[in-house]
Design a protein around this motif. Sequence first.
Motif, PDB file in Angstrom:
ATOM      1  N   GLY A  63       0.837  -1.193   0.000  1.00  0.00           N
ATOM      2  CA  GLY A  63       0.000   0.000   0.000  1.00  0.00           C
ATOM      3  C   GLY A  63       0.870   1.240   0.000  1.00  0.00           C
ATOM      4  N   VAL A  64       0.710   2.062  -1.023  1.00  0.00           N
ATOM      5  CA  VAL A  64       1.452   3.315  -1.139  1.00  0.00           C
ATOM      6  C   VAL A  64       0.443   4.439  -0.969  1.00  0.00           C
ATOM      7  CG1 VAL A  64       2.917   4.734  -2.627  1.00  0.00           C
ATOM      8  CG2 VAL A  64       3.079   2.224  -2.734  1.00  0.00           C
ATOM      9  N   ARG A  65       0.600   5.213   0.110  1.00  0.00           N
ATOM     10  CA  ARG A  65      -0.382   6.237   0.454  1.00  0.00           C
ATOM     11  C   ARG A  65       0.264   7.605   0.541  1.00  0.00           C
ATOM     12  NH1 ARG A  65      -3.454   3.371   4.948  1.00  0.00           N
ATOM     13  NH2 ARG A  65      -5.354   2.937   3.849  1.00  0.00           N
ATOM     14  N   TYR A  66      -0.451   8.589   0.019  1.00  0.00           N
ATOM     15  CA  TYR A  66      -0.082   9.997   0.182  1.00  0.00           C
ATOM     16  C   TYR A  66      -1.179  10.637   1.011  1.00  0.00           C
ATOM     17  CZ  TYR A  66       3.158   8.830  -3.487  1.00  0.00           C
ATOM     18  OH  TYR A  66       4.150   8.220  -4.218  1.00  0.00           O
ATOM     19  N   ILE A  67      -0.776  11.323   2.081  1.00  0.00           N
ATOM     20  CA  ILE A  67      -1.715  11.840   3.068  1.00  0.00           C
ATOM     21  C   ILE A  67      -1.633  13.358   3.121  1.00  0.00           C
ATOM     22  CG2 ILE A  67      -2.334  11.822   5.530  1.00  0.00           C
ATOM     23  CD1 ILE A  67      -0.240   9.014   4.342  1.00  0.00           C
ATOM     24  N   ASN A  68      -2.778  14.004   3.140  1.00  0.00           N
ATOM     25  CA  ASN A  68      -2.859  15.457   3.250  1.00  0.00           C
ATOM     26  C   ASN A  68      -2.450  15.871   4.669  1.00  0.00           C
ATOM     27  OD1 ASN A  68      -3.656  18.131   3.537  1.00  0.00           O
ATOM     28  ND2 ASN A  68      -5.569  17.868   2.420  1.00  0.00           N
ATOM     29  N   PRO A  69      -1.345  16.604   4.830  1.00  0.00           N
ATOM     30  CA  PRO A  69      -0.905  16.976   6.181  1.00  0.00           C
ATOM     31  C   PRO A  69      -1.815  17.983   6.874  1.00  0.00           C
ATOM     32  CG  PRO A  69       0.530  17.953   4.542  1.00  0.00           C
ATOM     33  CD  PRO A  69      -0.427  17.062   3.799  1.00  0.00           C
ATOM     34  N   GLU A  70      -2.660  18.664   6.125  1.00  0.00           N
ATOM     35  CA  GLU A  70      -3.621  19.575   6.761  1.00  0.00           C
ATOM     36  C   GLU A  70      -4.663  18.793   7.555  1.00  0.00           C
ATOM     37  OE1 GLU A  70      -5.341  22.087   3.798  1.00  0.00           O
ATOM     38  OE2 GLU A  70      -3.414  22.963   3.242  1.00  0.00           O
ATOM     39  N   ILE A  71      -4.954  17.592   7.113  1.00  0.00           N
ATOM     40  CA  ILE A  71      -5.942  16.740   7.782  1.00  0.00           C
ATOM     41  C   ILE A  71      -5.312  16.033   8.982  1.00  0.00           C
ATOM     42  CG2 ILE A  71      -7.452  14.726   7.486  1.00  0.00           C
ATOM     43  CD1 ILE A  71      -8.406  17.065   5.823  1.00  0.00           C
ATOM     44  N   ALA A  72      -4.066  15.613   8.834  1.00  0.00           N
ATOM     45  CA  ALA A  72      -3.396  14.815   9.866  1.00  0.00           C
ATOM     46  C   ALA A  72      -1.994  15.360  10.127  1.00  0.00           C
ATOM     47  CB  ALA A  72      -3.345  13.369   9.412  1.00  0.00           C
ATOM     48  N   PRO A  73      -1.877  16.539  10.756  1.00  0.00           N
ATOM     49  CA  PRO A  73      -0.561  17.162  10.922  1.00  0.00           C
ATOM     50  C   PRO A  73       0.420  16.363  11.780  1.00  0.00           C
ATOM     51  CG  PRO A  73      -2.236  18.390  12.119  1.00  0.00           C
ATOM     52  CD  PRO A  73      -2.951  17.356  11.308  1.00  0.00           C
ATOM     53  N   ASP A  74      -0.082  15.487  12.655  1.00  0.00           N
ATOM     54  CA  ASP A  74       0.808  14.696  13.503  1.00  0.00           C
ATOM     55  C   ASP A  74       1.002  13.267  12.987  1.00  0.00           C
ATOM     56  OD1 ASP A  74      -1.817  14.005  14.028  1.00  0.00           O
ATOM     57  OD2 ASP A  74      -1.546  13.839  16.194  1.00  0.00           O
ATOM     58  N   PHE A  75       0.717  13.038  11.736  1.00  0.00           N
ATOM     59  CA  PHE A  75       0.796  11.706  11.122  1.00  0.00           C
ATOM     60  C   PHE A  75       2.167  11.060  11.330  1.00  0.00           C
ATOM     61  CE2 PHE A  75       1.778   8.906   7.543  1.00  0.00           C
ATOM     62  CZ  PHE A  75       0.704   8.034   7.589  1.00  0.00           C
ATOM     63  N   LEU A  76       3.236  11.804  11.125  1.00  0.00           N
ATOM     64  CA  LEU A  76       4.585  11.240  11.183  1.00  0.00           C
ATOM     65  C   LEU A  76       5.013  10.849  12.595  1.00  0.00           C
ATOM     66  CD1 LEU A  76       6.422  13.565   8.646  1.00  0.00           C
ATOM     67  CD2 LEU A  76       5.424  11.305   8.246  1.00  0.00           C
ATOM     68  N   GLU A  77       4.313  11.325  13.604  1.00  0.00           N
ATOM     69  CA  GLU A  77       4.665  11.005  14.992  1.00  0.00           C
ATOM     70  C   GLU A  77       3.893   9.797  15.532  1.00  0.00           C
ATOM     71  OE1 GLU A  77       3.984  14.621  14.368  1.00  0.00           O
ATOM     72  OE2 GLU A  77       6.092  14.465  13.808  1.00  0.00           O
ATOM     73  N   GLN A  78       3.056   9.178  14.725  1.00  0.00           N
ATOM     74  CA  GLN A  78       2.195   8.090  15.203  1.00  0.00           C
ATOM     75  C   GLN A  78       2.944   6.768  15.299  1.00  0.00           C
ATOM     76  OE1 GLN A  78      -0.876   8.971  16.355  1.00  0.00           O
ATOM     77  NE2 GLN A  78       0.085  10.925  15.828  1.00  0.00           N
ATOM     78  N   ASP A  79       2.491   5.950  16.233  1.00  0.00           N
ATOM     79  CA  ASP A  79       2.961   4.575  16.364  1.00  0.00           C
ATOM     80  C   ASP A  79       1.903   3.688  15.710  1.00  0.00           C
ATOM     81  OD1 ASP A  79       3.699   2.010  17.044  1.00  0.00           O
ATOM     82  OD2 ASP A  79       3.496   2.303  19.205  1.00  0.00           O
ATOM     83  N   PHE A  80       2.160   3.272  14.480  1.00  0.00           N
ATOM     84  CA  PHE A  80       1.151   2.516  13.745  1.00  0.00           C
ATOM     85  C   PHE A  80       1.130   1.035  14.121  1.00  0.00           C
ATOM     86  CE2 PHE A  80       1.488   6.324  11.020  1.00  0.00           C
ATOM     87  CZ  PHE A  80       0.186   6.747  11.196  1.00  0.00           C
ATOM     88  N   ALA A  81       1.915   0.661  15.130  1.00  0.00           N
ATOM     89  CA  ALA A  81       1.759  -0.669  15.713  1.00  0.00           C
ATOM     90  C   ALA A  81       0.567  -0.664  16.668  1.00  0.00           C
ATOM     91  CB  ALA A  81       3.029  -1.089  16.443  1.00  0.00           C
ATOM     92  N   ALA A  82       0.238   0.514  17.208  1.00  0.00           N
ATOM     93  CA  ALA A  82      -0.875   0.645  18.150  1.00  0.00           C
ATOM     94  C   ALA A  82      -2.213   0.798  17.437  1.00  0.00           C
ATOM     95  CB  ALA A  82      -0.634   1.842  19.072  1.00  0.00           C
ATOM     96  N   ALA A  83      -2.234   1.512  16.323  1.00  0.00           N
ATOM     97  CA  ALA A  83      -3.446   1.707  15.514  1.00  0.00           C
ATOM     98  C   ALA A  83      -3.015   1.776  14.055  1.00  0.00           C
ATOM     99  CB  ALA A  83      -4.166   2.990  15.912  1.00  0.00           C
ATOM    100  N   THR A  84      -3.824   1.210  13.172  1.00  0.00           N
ATOM    101  CA  THR A  84      -3.466   1.217  11.751  1.00  0.00           C
ATOM    102  C   THR A  84      -3.571   2.631  11.186  1.00  0.00           C
ATOM    103  OG1 THR A  84      -5.708   0.861  10.937  1.00  0.00           O
ATOM    104  CG2 THR A  84      -4.408  -1.121  11.491  1.00  0.00           C
ATOM    105  N   VAL A  85      -2.954   2.812  10.038  1.00  0.00           N
ATOM    106  CA  VAL A  85      -3.053   4.104   9.342  1.00  0.00           C
ATOM    107  C   VAL A  85      -4.521   4.428   9.077  1.00  0.00           C
ATOM    108  CG1 VAL A  85      -2.514   5.330   7.205  1.00  0.00           C
ATOM    109  CG2 VAL A  85      -0.767   3.934   8.306  1.00  0.00           C
ATOM    110  N   SER A  86      -5.290   3.447   8.623  1.00  0.00           N
ATOM    111  CA  SER A  86      -6.712   3.667   8.338  1.00  0.00           C
ATOM    112  C   SER A  86      -7.467   4.088   9.586  1.00  0.00           C
ATOM    113  CB  SER A  86      -7.349   2.410   7.744  1.00  0.00           C
ATOM    114  OG  SER A  86      -6.797   2.137   6.484  1.00  0.00           O
ATOM    115  N   GLU A  87      -7.244   3.408  10.700  1.00  0.00           N
ATOM    116  CA  GLU A  87      -7.929   3.770  11.951  1.00  0.00           C
ATOM    117  C   GLU A  87      -7.586   5.206  12.350  1.00  0.00           C
ATOM    118  OE1 GLU A  87      -8.224  -0.525  14.230  1.00  0.00           O
ATOM    119  OE2 GLU A  87      -6.324   0.591  14.301  1.00  0.00           O
ATOM    120  N   TYR A  88      -6.311   5.538  12.274  1.00  0.00           N
ATOM    121  CA  TYR A  88      -5.863   6.884  12.630  1.00  0.00           C
ATOM    122  C   TYR A  88      -6.543   7.941  11.761  1.00  0.00           C
ATOM    123  CZ  TYR A  88      -2.901  11.000  12.601  1.00  0.00           C
ATOM    124  OH  TYR A  88      -2.457  12.290  12.630  1.00  0.00           O
TER     125      TYR A  88
END
Length: 125
Positions: free
Chosen positions: A22-47
């Motif tokens: 899965g190759v995803r491009y994410i709008n940082p205006e929607i999710a400004p803290d995306f890069l700081e997430q621990d995606f082992a705790a919640a998936t990208v989709s859930e976040y």
Amino acid sequence: PYSTVFHSIIVHKDNGVPIQVGVRYINPEIAPDFLEQDFAAATVSEYLLDRAPVSQVEHVIEALIPESWIREILQINSAEPCLALHRKTWSGDRIVTKSIFYYPGSRFALGGRFSPETPGSLRVT
């Protein structure tokens, strides 16, 4: 064009065998803290769904021979086609993500089941 976006590449495996990239491009205006997430705790989709409820989704499916780096990740040869699911998601009138999900042709089939909003009708746009 020329806007900053966040980017993720996620490999899904079944018993150690890669079945999706899965190759995803994410709008940082929607999710400004995306890069700081621990995606082992919640998936990208859930976040993302927690921050931006989906109002629209667009899917386009194509068969293709993927680029060499995708083939390497999926452990397929240069002759094996993939199904590529192109997806855009919106929250309100803003695009949240633009993604491509690659599935090896020999390991995957895509299907769906739909229920009409009202019996006897089906709305497709």
